[in-house]
Design an enzyme around this catalytic site. Sequence first.
Site, PDB file in Angstrom:
ATOM      1  N   ASP A 448      11.839  92.675   9.618  1.00  0.00           N
ATOM      2  CA  ASP A 448      11.935  92.972  11.064  1.00  0.00           C
ATOM      3  C   ASP A 448      10.717  92.728  12.027  1.00  0.00           C
ATOM      4  OD1 ASP A 448      13.262  94.125  13.363  1.00  0.00           O
ATOM      5  OD2 ASP A 448      13.883  96.063  12.250  1.00  0.00           O
ATOM      6  N   ASP A 505      21.521  94.193  17.611  1.00  0.00           N
ATOM      7  CA  ASP A 505      21.542  95.980  17.051  1.00  0.00           C
ATOM      8  C   ASP A 505      22.990  96.521  17.568  1.00  0.00           C
ATOM      9  OD1 ASP A 505      19.036  95.744  15.675  1.00  0.00           O
ATOM     10  OD2 ASP A 505      18.268  97.232  17.175  1.00  0.00           O
TER      11      ASP A 505
HETATM   12  C1  GLA Z   1      15.385  97.713  14.295  1.00  0.00           C
HETATM   13  C2  GLA Z   1      16.191  96.627  13.667  1.00  0.00           C
HETATM   14  C3  GLA Z   1      17.570  97.654  13.229  1.00  0.00           C
HETATM   15  C4  GLA Z   1      16.774  98.797  12.172  1.00  0.00           C
HETATM   16  C5  GLA Z   1      15.760  99.446  13.020  1.00  0.00           C
HETATM   17  C6  GLA Z   1      14.897 100.424  11.990  1.00  0.00           C
HETATM   18  O1  GLA Z   1      15.922  98.227  15.532  1.00  0.00           O
HETATM   19  O2  GLA Z   1      16.971  96.138  14.789  1.00  0.00           O
HETATM   20  O3  GLA Z   1      18.441  97.180  12.782  1.00  0.00           O
HETATM   21  O4  GLA Z   1      16.443  98.117  11.354  1.00  0.00           O
HETATM   22  O5  GLA Z   1      14.801  98.593  13.587  1.00  0.00           O
HETATM   23  O6  GLA Z   1      14.046 101.020  12.734  1.00  0.00           O
END
Ligand code: GLA
Length: 701
Positions: A448, A505
């Site tokens: 990420d 997301d």
């Molecule tokens: C980001 C990612 C999510 C999740 C969060 C965790 O927002 O896009 O899918 O993994 O971090 O903190």
Amino acid sequence: MEFVRLDGERLTLVFALETGGEADLVYLGARLPGDEVLAMLAAATARGRHESQPDVPPVPGLLPEGKAGWSGTPAVRLVDHDNPLAGEVATDFRVSRWDADESEIWIEWEDERLGVAVKLWWRIRSGEIVRVACDVVNAGKNNFTLTDHPSLVLPIPRRFTGLTTFAGRWAGEMRETHRTLTPDGFAARSGTGKPGFGGGNWLVLDNPATGEVLGAHLAWSGDYATRIECDTQGQGDGRAVLQMALGGGTVGFSLPAGTDLAGAEAAFALAPDRTALGQQFHAYLRAQVLPARAAWGPRKVHLNSWEALGFNLSESALMRLADDAASLGIERFVLDDGWFGGRRDDRSSLGDWSVSPVVFPNGLGPLIARVHDLGMDFGLWVEPEMVSPDSDLYRQHPDWCLHTPGRERPTMRGQLALDMAREDVREYLFSRLDALLRENAVAYLKWDHNRDLFPSAPRQTEGFYAVLDALRAAHPQVEIESCSSGGGRVDFGVLKRTHRVWPSDNNDAIERLRIIPAWSQFLPLEVLGSHVGPSPNPITGRRLSMDFRAKVAVFGHMGVEADPARMSEKERECLADHIALYKQWRGVLHEGQLHRLAHPDPNVTGMMVTHEGRALALAAQTAFSPVFDAAPVRLAGLDPQARYRVTLPEPWPPRARHYLANPDQWRQGLVLSGTALMGQGLALPLTHPETAWLIALEKIA
Ligand code: GLA
């Protein structure tokens, strides 16, 4: 003047080159007959001088400069590092040599006085994709800063007058804008240190008269600058010039004497329409960009803990979640954020990549063993390029983050970014991640990146690639996903090193019906994570039936990001049925050719994948149809002469099923020709919002 032609399967490029002069692209289009006389082709497009033009009219060509009066932005802009206030240095690049075969050319320009050379490659690959890259070499005595690093410089053939570009925001990626190219042209830059939610380095030019398209992409995971400049004042030859470059930040690329800078590739393709363009990009990504395909096996169904448990992690809760996941048919259990250091919310511990003794008193071992016993493999979330001010790493190395000395260090999501240009930072990250992968049986990493990069850091992306490359070399069996708050870092540069991306997301199925087709104009379904989220959706608040959420999630790399314990028995059954359907069809969905299905109702989204005589389609209604009997769904990509057995895989959508005319016949299957299926289509009940049908086709021998 000499001419060079490159040929793809259906494409020809013709270059005009003059040693000591310019290099230009004089033809870009359908494959020319072998005996086409290239000098005549060039003569047919040459322009005479007209009023109000320099006496020798400038040709922007493949390396536009300002020297002869072209008014656009030069492709190579150099600032003398030791005398920055003098502004950009005047350049005079001239073609010094070139070499070519039937599918590849490289051209070198030199500015003798500056001692700077530019080397440009154009290569036709996978039959139709043109790959372009450019290196800048400083063999002179001065130290320069290169403002943006060019990749693609393309004089646009005049027939392309339409432009589609993409913009986006968190949880709302890839919103498309179509415009006619007007004299003010187009300019976009990211400035956040990553391509961003608009996947901003993709664009499509089109010829409105014929539908022909030219799609272009910069394969780079950092800042970019894209511009199209039209020849508004008429100094040039009337063509607009597209430039795609790395950069666009506030700091350029340093080019000291005696060094060279290798750039990133751009890729473009010509196609008769957007479906064909997408298929060309998919084929290219599958064959030439993604890490070797042989090693993958089928795309496993994921269960991700994020929208199931968030930060409420404990060994017992995760074991229970793993049990529930396995009973649905899940094949990979992914432990998201919250497993390391002191991280109990999103304010701390990034950088401390060791297992939290509070959440896992016995380490990850027991959870991973349980996951394996249940027949699944194990995945883990990391966000390596970041550091929380509240972390052991930051306390030990406060100077390791990107910052301006003596200034404040503003955070985003409570975090700072590490300076990936530092070798000590890269070594630390490699050693922590390598240890994690050696000590734990991790089959998959979700990598990420949740903070924009400020201050601007032009070398950050290379540092990111270096750590990722080293880790992949040490652990080639580990699959990796690129996530950046969803789809903030989705490009062919990152996909060369990873196996899939997290497109958004936003798991709301109605939003996904826009987001997945948007990405899939360039990316095949198997690299697009597609999860069934909870209802109500945590981001949009919308409630959607399980049947609808699950059908939509089948069209991608399917997963679940919700807690099965919070679903009803019926919902779990419905989800398990769709997971089984996905497994049955992923061979088609992930290897086939994607087609968009046009429907007169703008609220009906249709997609279909054909592969070796089989096909699966999705038709999904998001609104309440203005008519009771929605227009038939017309299929695409079939052999008009062949006959197909058509069924509607069950479970059927709960309300709409009652409006099917002949349920038994649909179960047995209707046999219809490709002509009938593509011309007239299938009358499916698509009146009510949240109705989705899957349509299965098998070609009859
Ligand atoms: C980001 C990612 C999510 C999740 C969060 C965790 O927002 O896009 O899918 O993994 O971090 O903190």
